[in-house]
Every structure is written in structure tokens, then in C-alpha cells.
Design a protein around this motif. Sequence first.
Motif, PDB file in Angstrom:
ATOM      1  N   MET A 155      48.283  -7.688 -11.055  1.00  0.00           N
ATOM      2  CA  MET A 155      48.222  -6.230 -11.111  1.00  0.00           C
ATOM      3  C   MET A 155      49.355  -5.544 -10.339  1.00  0.00           C
ATOM      4  N   THR A 156      50.418  -6.265 -10.027  1.00  0.00           N
ATOM      5  CA  THR A 156      51.548  -5.722  -9.274  1.00  0.00           C
ATOM      6  C   THR A 156      52.106  -4.449  -9.881  1.00  0.00           C
ATOM      7  N   HIS A 157      52.150  -4.360 -11.185  1.00  0.00           N
ATOM      8  CA  HIS A 157      52.768  -3.214 -11.852  1.00  0.00           C
ATOM      9  C   HIS A 157      51.736  -2.187 -12.314  1.00  0.00           C
ATOM     10  N   PHE A 158      50.565  -2.234 -11.695  1.00  0.00           N
ATOM     11  CA  PHE A 158      49.494  -1.267 -11.929  1.00  0.00           C
ATOM     12  C   PHE A 158      49.190  -0.602 -10.593  1.00  0.00           C
ATOM     13  N   PRO A 159      48.515   0.547 -10.606  1.00  0.00           N
ATOM     14  CA  PRO A 159      48.223   1.224  -9.347  1.00  0.00           C
ATOM     15  C   PRO A 159      47.319   0.449  -8.384  1.00  0.00           C
ATOM     16  N   ALA A 205      46.672   2.925 -29.405  1.00  0.00           N
ATOM     17  CA  ALA A 205      47.464   3.368 -28.256  1.00  0.00           C
ATOM     18  C   ALA A 205      46.601   4.117 -27.252  1.00  0.00           C
ATOM     19  N   SER A 206      46.813   3.797 -25.983  1.00  0.00           N
ATOM     20  CA  SER A 206      45.950   4.330 -24.930  1.00  0.00           C
ATOM     21  C   SER A 206      46.487   5.588 -24.258  1.00  0.00           C
ATOM     22  N   VAL A 207      47.721   5.965 -24.530  1.00  0.00           N
ATOM     23  CA  VAL A 207      48.291   7.168 -23.920  1.00  0.00           C
ATOM     24  C   VAL A 207      48.695   8.114 -25.046  1.00  0.00           C
ATOM     25  N   SER A 208      47.991   9.215 -25.153  1.00  0.00           N
ATOM     26  CA  SER A 208      48.287  10.144 -26.241  1.00  0.00           C
ATOM     27  C   SER A 208      49.557  10.934 -25.943  1.00  0.00           C
ATOM     28  N   GLY A 209      50.227  11.339 -27.019  1.00  0.00           N
ATOM     29  CA  GLY A 209      51.427  12.139 -26.884  1.00  0.00           C
ATOM     30  C   GLY A 209      52.701  11.348 -26.677  1.00  0.00           C
ATOM     31  N   PHE A 254      58.567   7.500 -20.820  1.00  0.00           N
ATOM     32  CA  PHE A 254      57.752   8.611 -20.316  1.00  0.00           C
ATOM     33  C   PHE A 254      57.280   8.372 -18.896  1.00  0.00           C
ATOM     34  N   VAL A 255      56.825   9.437 -18.285  1.00  0.00           N
ATOM     35  CA  VAL A 255      56.174   9.374 -16.981  1.00  0.00           C
ATOM     36  C   VAL A 255      54.682   9.281 -17.270  1.00  0.00           C
ATOM     37  N   HIS A 256      54.072   8.175 -16.850  1.00  0.00           N
ATOM     38  CA  HIS A 256      52.673   7.909 -17.203  1.00  0.00           C
ATOM     39  C   HIS A 256      51.746   8.917 -16.524  1.00  0.00           C
ATOM     40  N   PRO A 257      50.982   9.666 -17.319  1.00  0.00           N
ATOM     41  CA  PRO A 257      50.114  10.707 -16.742  1.00  0.00           C
ATOM     42  C   PRO A 257      48.929  10.164 -15.946  1.00  0.00           C
ATOM     43  N   ASP A 258      48.566   8.902 -16.159  1.00  0.00           N
ATOM     44  CA  ASP A 258      47.404   8.346 -15.461  1.00  0.00           C
ATOM     45  C   ASP A 258      47.765   7.596 -14.184  1.00  0.00           C
ATOM     46  N   VAL A 259      49.057   7.488 -13.862  1.00  0.00           N
ATOM     47  CA  VAL A 259      49.470   6.805 -12.632  1.00  0.00           C
ATOM     48  C   VAL A 259      49.504   7.837 -11.508  1.00  0.00           C
ATOM     49  N   PRO A 260      48.715   7.613 -10.459  1.00  0.00           N
ATOM     50  CA  PRO A 260      48.679   8.572  -9.346  1.00  0.00           C
ATOM     51  C   PRO A 260      50.054   8.758  -8.691  1.00  0.00           C
ATOM     52  N   ASP A 261      50.300   9.948  -8.178  1.00  0.00           N
ATOM     53  CA  ASP A 261      51.579  10.280  -7.551  1.00  0.00           C
ATOM     54  C   ASP A 261      51.909   9.379  -6.365  1.00  0.00           C
ATOM     55  N   TYR A 278      52.044   6.372  -6.316  1.00  0.00           N
ATOM     56  CA  TYR A 278      52.726   5.173  -6.823  1.00  0.00           C
ATOM     57  C   TYR A 278      53.955   5.592  -7.633  1.00  0.00           C
ATOM     58  N   PRO A 279      54.917   6.257  -7.003  1.00  0.00           N
ATOM     59  CA  PRO A 279      56.065   6.774  -7.753  1.00  0.00           C
ATOM     60  C   PRO A 279      56.864   5.682  -8.472  1.00  0.00           C
ATOM     61  N   GLN A 280      56.892   4.484  -7.923  1.00  0.00           N
ATOM     62  CA  GLN A 280      57.631   3.381  -8.528  1.00  0.00           C
ATOM     63  C   GLN A 280      56.997   2.890  -9.825  1.00  0.00           C
ATOM     64  N   LEU A 281      55.756   3.288 -10.095  1.00  0.00           N
ATOM     65  CA  LEU A 281      55.054   2.843 -11.297  1.00  0.00           C
ATOM     66  C   LEU A 281      54.935   3.932 -12.362  1.00  0.00           C
ATOM     67  N   LYS A 282      55.401   5.115 -12.054  1.00  0.00           N
ATOM     68  CA  LYS A 282      55.200   6.244 -12.977  1.00  0.00           C
ATOM     69  C   LYS A 282      56.061   6.165 -14.236  1.00  0.00           C
ATOM     70  N   LYS A 283      57.352   5.823 -14.094  1.00  0.00           N
ATOM     71  CA  LYS A 283      58.226   5.789 -15.273  1.00  0.00           C
ATOM     72  C   LYS A 283      57.904   4.546 -16.105  1.00  0.00           C
ATOM     73  N   HIS A 284      57.654   4.779 -17.385  1.00  0.00           N
ATOM     74  CA  HIS A 284      57.340   3.693 -18.316  1.00  0.00           C
ATOM     75  C   HIS A 284      58.397   3.605 -19.411  1.00  0.00           C
ATOM     76  N   LEU A 285      58.764   2.372 -19.721  1.00  0.00           N
ATOM     77  CA  LEU A 285      59.734   2.087 -20.772  1.00  0.00           C
ATOM     78  C   LEU A 285      58.976   1.680 -22.030  1.00  0.00           C
ATOM     79  N   VAL A 286      59.454   2.155 -23.164  1.00  0.00           N
ATOM     80  CA  VAL A 286      58.757   1.937 -24.431  1.00  0.00           C
ATOM     81  C   VAL A 286      59.604   1.054 -25.347  1.00  0.00           C
ATOM     82  N   CYS A 287      58.931   0.109 -26.003  1.00  0.00           N
ATOM     83  CA  CYS A 287      59.550  -0.723 -27.034  1.00  0.00           C
ATOM     84  C   CYS A 287      58.763  -0.549 -28.324  1.00  0.00           C
ATOM     85  N   ARG A 288      59.420  -0.834 -29.431  1.00  0.00           N
ATOM     86  CA  ARG A 288      58.808  -0.650 -30.749  1.00  0.00           C
ATOM     87  C   ARG A 288      59.277  -1.771 -31.659  1.00  0.00           C
ATOM     88  N   LEU A 289      58.398  -2.141 -32.578  1.00  0.00           N
ATOM     89  CA  LEU A 289      58.740  -3.127 -33.597  1.00  0.00           C
ATOM     90  C   LEU A 289      58.133  -2.662 -34.908  1.00  0.00           C
TER      91      LEU A 289
END
Length: 185
Positions: free
Chosen positions: A33-37, A81-85, A156-163, A165-176
Motif C-alpha cells: 500500500m506504499t502508493h496509497f494513503p 472506472a472508479s474516479v468519475s470525470g 489528474f489530481v486524485h480527488p479522493d487522496v487526502p491533502d 499525502y501530496p506525493q500521492l495526489k498526482k495520477h498518471l493515466v494510461c490507455r489501451l
Amino acid sequence: MNIIAETKRLTLRAWTDSDRAVFRAMNGDEQVMTHFPGVMSSRQADDLFERELKRPQNTGFCAVEVTASGEIAGACGVYPASVSGVVPEGAYEIGWRFIPSQWGQGYAREAGEAWLDIAFEKLGLDEVYAWTAETNKPSLAVMRRCGMERTRDLDFVHPDVPDKYPQLKKHLVCRLTKAQWAAYK
């Protein structure tokens, strides 16, 4: 046992009640869970486990078992998908989580590729997304090994990551896309 898919080394199957302890341990492990809050409490893990037990077999976070030993290596799946928008409405994402003793053996890629086959061949999806905290280089590497491409305009900046944990807020997206998957295989 409800088998979802089998690969050369893995059996992807539905969770059973006897898997609850390993699921709880995996989600309560600080390395996992290192990359989770934070780690999940036993109650949080049990709540997630119950939700996974109720999902249709062809979506969700299934058990990934090493076929030769019967040992649970982790979890992987494709689900709404678990994060809308962030991605188009009705999109699906893929994700994985593995026990540290199973890291570095290619299981995440193998399970991810099996799920991508399911997504495109059985579920009839046109595209699948994945995202992770910018700090989670191992997961991003698995995405790329599965043929996924960064979609920088969707980061995006993940809306469910508490402030806190600033190092975990920015999320990178991949698509296939289905066409990219067909070319990749």
C-alpha cells in the motif's frame, strides 16, 4: 472454484471465503500500500472483500493464484472506472495488487494481459484505462509492458487522496484500445 482465466503460470479465479485472511494481509501490508494513503484496516479490507465477492465474475478484482503451488500471489481485474470525470462515462479500468514475496516475477503483467484479453474479447470493450500515483513507477512499468500508452492529457489530481499525502495526489493515466491490443498481441 470459479476460474476466470488461466495463463501459463497463473489461475485467475473468483475469491472464496477461505481467501479472506490473505486478502486482509495483502491490503494491510505497508509495502503493498506504499502508493496509497495508507494500509487498510481489517474492517476496510473485509468490506472490500465482500464487495468483490458480490461482483459479476467477469469484472472485479479477482484472486491471482500461482497454479503450481496454489498460493495467492495477488489480485488483478477490470472493473468500471472508479474516479468519475477522468475518463469517459462507462469506461473500464484495470488494476493489480501483489504480495511483496511475489514481486519481480512478471505475475502482474501476465495477469494484466489475461484480463485485457477478457476485456476486449469477452466484454467487448473498445478501450481500457489504468492510472496510478506518479510515484508508483513499478505499476506504470506494468502498464507499459501490457501495451498501454500514457495519455498525458488525462493525468489528474486524485480527488479522493487526502491533502496530507501530496506525493500521492498526482495520477498518471494510461490507455489501451482494442485495435492497439490486437496489434500488441
